[in-house]
Design an enzyme around this catalytic site. Structure first.
Site, short mmCIF file in Angstrom:
data_model
loop_
_atom_site.label_atom_id
_atom_site.label_comp_id
_atom_site.label_asym_id
_atom_site.label_seq_id
_atom_site.Cartn_x
_atom_site.Cartn_y
_atom_site.Cartn_z
N ASN A 95 -2.35 19.18 -0.65
CA ASN A 95 -3.38 18.47 0.11
C ASN A 95 -3.09 18.48 1.61
O ASN A 95 -3.94 18.86 2.42
CB ASN A 95 -3.47 17.03 -0.43
CG ASN A 95 -4.41 16.19 0.40
OD1 ASN A 95 -4.04 15.68 1.46
ND2 ASN A 95 -5.65 16.04 -0.05
N SER A 102 -7.42 5.66 3.66
CA SER A 102 -7.39 4.77 2.49
C SER A 102 -7.88 3.37 2.86
O SER A 102 -8.57 2.71 2.07
CB SER A 102 -5.97 4.68 1.93
OG SER A 102 -5.70 5.79 1.12
N LYS A 125 0.86 -1.20 0.00
CA LYS A 125 0.00 0.00 0.00
C LYS A 125 0.88 1.24 0.00
O LYS A 125 1.88 1.30 0.73
CB LYS A 125 -0.88 0.00 1.27
CG LYS A 125 -1.91 1.10 1.29
CD LYS A 125 -3.19 0.72 0.58
CE LYS A 125 -4.16 1.87 0.41
NZ LYS A 125 -3.88 2.70 -0.77
N LYS A 167 5.59 2.26 -2.87
CA LYS A 167 5.48 3.65 -3.35
C LYS A 167 5.98 3.67 -4.79
O LYS A 167 6.72 2.78 -5.21
CB LYS A 167 6.35 4.57 -2.49
CG LYS A 167 5.93 6.01 -2.53
CD LYS A 167 4.81 6.30 -1.52
CE LYS A 167 4.66 7.76 -1.26
NZ LYS A 167 4.06 8.03 0.04
N1 NAI Z 1 -1.63 13.16 0.08
C1 NAI Z 1 -1.59 12.31 1.11
O1 NAI Z 1 -2.61 11.72 1.49
C2 NAI Z 1 -0.31 12.07 1.84
C3 NAI Z 1 0.83 12.80 1.59
N2 NAI Z 1 1.94 12.62 2.35
C4 NAI Z 1 3.16 13.38 2.13
O2 NAI Z 1 2.90 14.78 2.32
C5 NAI Z 1 3.74 15.55 1.46
C6 NAI Z 1 2.89 16.49 0.62
O3 NAI Z 1 1.98 15.70 -0.14
P1 NAI Z 1 0.66 16.33 -0.79
O4 NAI Z 1 0.20 17.46 0.03
O5 NAI Z 1 -0.24 15.21 -1.08
O6 NAI Z 1 1.24 16.87 -2.16
P2 NAI Z 1 0.68 18.04 -3.09
O7 NAI Z 1 1.19 17.76 -4.44
O8 NAI Z 1 -0.78 18.21 -2.90
O9 NAI Z 1 1.40 19.35 -2.50
C7 NAI Z 1 2.78 19.45 -2.43
C8 NAI Z 1 3.13 20.84 -1.96
O10 NAI Z 1 4.54 20.90 -1.76
C9 NAI Z 1 5.07 22.05 -2.42
N3 NAI Z 1 6.46 21.84 -2.83
C10 NAI Z 1 6.92 21.04 -3.81
N4 NAI Z 1 8.23 21.19 -3.95
C11 NAI Z 1 8.61 22.09 -3.01
C12 NAI Z 1 9.85 22.68 -2.67
N5 NAI Z 1 10.93 22.37 -3.35
N6 NAI Z 1 9.89 23.58 -1.65
C13 NAI Z 1 8.75 23.92 -0.99
N7 NAI Z 1 7.54 23.40 -1.29
C14 NAI Z 1 7.49 22.51 -2.29
C15 NAI Z 1 4.14 22.23 -3.63
O11 NAI Z 1 4.27 23.52 -4.18
C16 NAI Z 1 2.81 21.95 -2.97
O12 NAI Z 1 2.36 23.09 -2.30
C17 NAI Z 1 4.57 14.54 0.66
O13 NAI Z 1 5.78 14.30 1.32
C18 NAI Z 1 3.71 13.28 0.72
O14 NAI Z 1 4.46 12.10 0.54
C19 NAI Z 1 1.95 11.74 3.40
C20 NAI Z 1 0.85 10.99 3.68
C21 NAI Z 1 -0.34 11.03 2.87
O1 AKG Z 2 -3.24 6.40 1.29
C1 AKG Z 2 -2.35 5.61 1.03
O2 AKG Z 2 -2.54 4.46 0.68
C2 AKG Z 2 -0.92 6.03 1.14
C3 AKG Z 2 -0.69 7.49 1.23
C4 AKG Z 2 0.80 7.73 1.18
O3 AKG Z 2 1.38 7.65 0.13
C5 AKG Z 2 1.52 8.00 2.41
O4 AKG Z 2 0.98 7.79 3.49
O5 AKG Z 2 2.68 8.42 2.31
#
Ligand code: NAI
Ligand code: AKG
Length: 426
Positions: A230, A359, A75, A111
């Site tokens: 997000n 999830s 996952k 991943k």
């Molecule tokens: N979406 C999810 O459900 C989950 C996400 N994560 C982790 O959270 C983090 C963010 O994920 P999301 O919010 O989903 O991604 P997203 O794509 O929605 O947002 C990413 C954000 O990071 C910023 N960003 C990218 N490169 C950057 C840089 N060089 N310097 C500063 N900001 C930068 C982008 O501009 C954007 O605002 C990642 O590490 C991801 O693996 C962890 C668990 C679950």
């Molecule tokens: O929702 C999931 O299955 C995994 C989300 C994810 O990529 C994370 O927790 O880093």
């Protein structure tokens, strides 16, 4: 924004291996299980052609790394970003194994993603790229085998394309049984009410619980957040609704500050849906990116990419709490410095686990042909995150150790128990 120098300092794979080895030593992990967990089960690399809007064909490289499935199907998310490569996917897959184990979910860790910058492609190109990637992955993913989800630069729409493409490879009578090949889908296509906010909610809740365990609350606390996607958006929304003030935000394009507080909703309106950046927002002023981590505040939330807090900037951090919304935002040296400074780090595998817990609920909902309402989802999510937080908090107290070490001990011990019970490694 990260600089090249910071990116090259230590790889995320170095970071996760360092964390794993430290824990394996501490719990005297069975040497055979240690050898297995230090490796990944499968590293899938696919190259596939896609016709672009201008008629030319581009070849893309996609990855899916399956680290371990001792506790259940693989996952973890799919990321679309120029930094995606096999090492990054290996590190992120390992973190998923620890995270699902810590949360007590019946999953392993994986991943992957595609090495590209989505800003360079139209929506219809991204759709074709996603569909070809899904075909290329073939049976390497599946609802009872490996279940992707959204991550950086992917979202519910991406998941809907994957589900649709994967289901189209099945016979008509089997299609509906395959909807749970991905989670994080739009609610109208088998998605879970609340999955969009699940990760940010978990970040908020773990922060709130940490303060409560110290007899404090969020009222009047100031915070800064790196990443306003997000995770960054939803975490900021819940925190400000509970009385905290957002002082500064950084994304890939700009760093903004307003000492009187930034309106989360106004910033969200400005940056989404298709603009994708906080740049140009008039409710705050731009500041030098290098000064971001050193701002005076109570709480820092890295919610963007890995290895952001390093030996180069950790000593500047004034926040007393770092809540890791992102995966792997703190490298080993950065962590040492923070711990020496007395900073509490809520580790990624606890802090952002709300996403994969959400999830899991979506997967169950699809598998059982159920529909859960938002209230029900949020209640279940809260209960589960509180349980996981409590487990880690007890381990911190018993072992008199930091939160990451405590979380790793629980996560890795669970996997060891499972292997041992099955008699695989006497
Ligand atoms: N979406 C999810 O459900 C989950 C996400 N994560 C982790 O959270 C983090 C963010 O994920 P999301 O919010 O989903 O991604 P997203 O794509 O929605 O947002 C990413 C954000 O990071 C910023 N960003 C990218 N490169 C950057 C840089 N060089 N310097 C500063 N900001 C930068 C982008 O501009 C954007 O605002 C990642 O590490 C991801 O693996 C962890 C668990 C679950
Ligand atoms: O929702 C999931 O299955 C995994 C989300 C994810 O990529 C994370 O927790 O880093």
């Amino acid at each position: 924004m990260i600089t090249e120098a910071k990116q090259n300092k230590q790889s995320m794979y170095d970071t996760v291996l360092n964390q794993f080895n430290k824990t394996a030593d501490l719990i005297d992990l069975n040497p055979n299980i240690r050898r297995i967990l230090a490796l990944t089960n499968n590293e899938i690399i696919v190259h596939f052609p896609v016709k672009m809007d201008n008629g030319e064909v581009e070849i893309f490289t996609g990855y899916r790394v399956q680290h371990n499935n001792a506790l259940g199907p693989y996952k973890g998310g799919l990321r679309y970003h120029p930094t995606v490569d096999v090492d990054a996917a290996k590190a992120l897959a390992m973190w998923m194994t620890w995270k699902t184990s810590l949360a007590g979910l019946p999953y392993g860790g994986a991943k992957g993603g595609i090495q590209l910058d989505p800003r360079n492609y139209s929506l219809s190109e991204l759709e074709r790229i996603t569909r070809r990637f899904t075909y290329a992955l073939g049976e390497n993913i599946g609802p009872e085998h490996d279940i992707p989800a959204p991550d950086v630069n992917t979202n519910a729409q991406t998941m809907a394309w994957i589900a649709d493409t994967y289901m189209s490879t099945k016979s008509t009578s089997e299609r509906s049984q395959n909807q749970h090949v991905v989670t994080g889908k739009p609610v109208g296509s088998g998605g879970l009410e609340g999955r969009d906010r699940a990760t940010g909610f978990g970040v908020y809740l773990t922060i709130k619980m940490l303060y409560e365990s110290r007899g404090e609350n969020l009222e009047g606390k100031t915070f800064i957040v790196q990443g306003f996607g997000n995770v960054g958006y939803w975490a900021s929304k819940f925190l400000t609704e509970d009385g905290a003030t957002l002082l500064a935000v950084q994304d890939a394009h700009a760093t903004l500050i307003n000492e009187k507080g930034i309106s989360v909703e106004d910033l969200f309106e400005h940056s989404s849906p298709r603009k994708g950046s906080i740049k140009g927002f008039t409710g705050a002023v731009e500041m030098e990116p290098e000064e971001f981590f050193g701002l005076e505040c109570d709480l820092l939330i890295p919610a963007a990419l890995g290895n952001q807090i390093t030996a180069e900037n950790a000593y500047k951090i004034k926040a007393a709490v770092v809540a890791e919304g992102a995966n792997g935002p703190t490298d080993a040296e950065g962590e040492q410095i923070l711990l020496q400074q007395g900073v509490t780090i809520i580790p990624d595998i606890l802090c952002n686990s709300g996403g994969v817990i959400g999830s899991y609920f979506e997967w169950l909902q699809n598998r059982n042909g159920e529909l859960w309402e938002l209230d029900e989802v949020m209640q279940k999510l809260e209960k589960k995150i509180k349980q996981v937080f409590k487990n880690v908090s007890n381990e911190v107290a018993e072992r008199k150790t930091d939160w990451r070490t405590a979380a790793y001990i629980i996560a890795i011990s669970r996997i060891e128990t499972s292997y041992t019970q099955r008699g695989i490694f006497p």
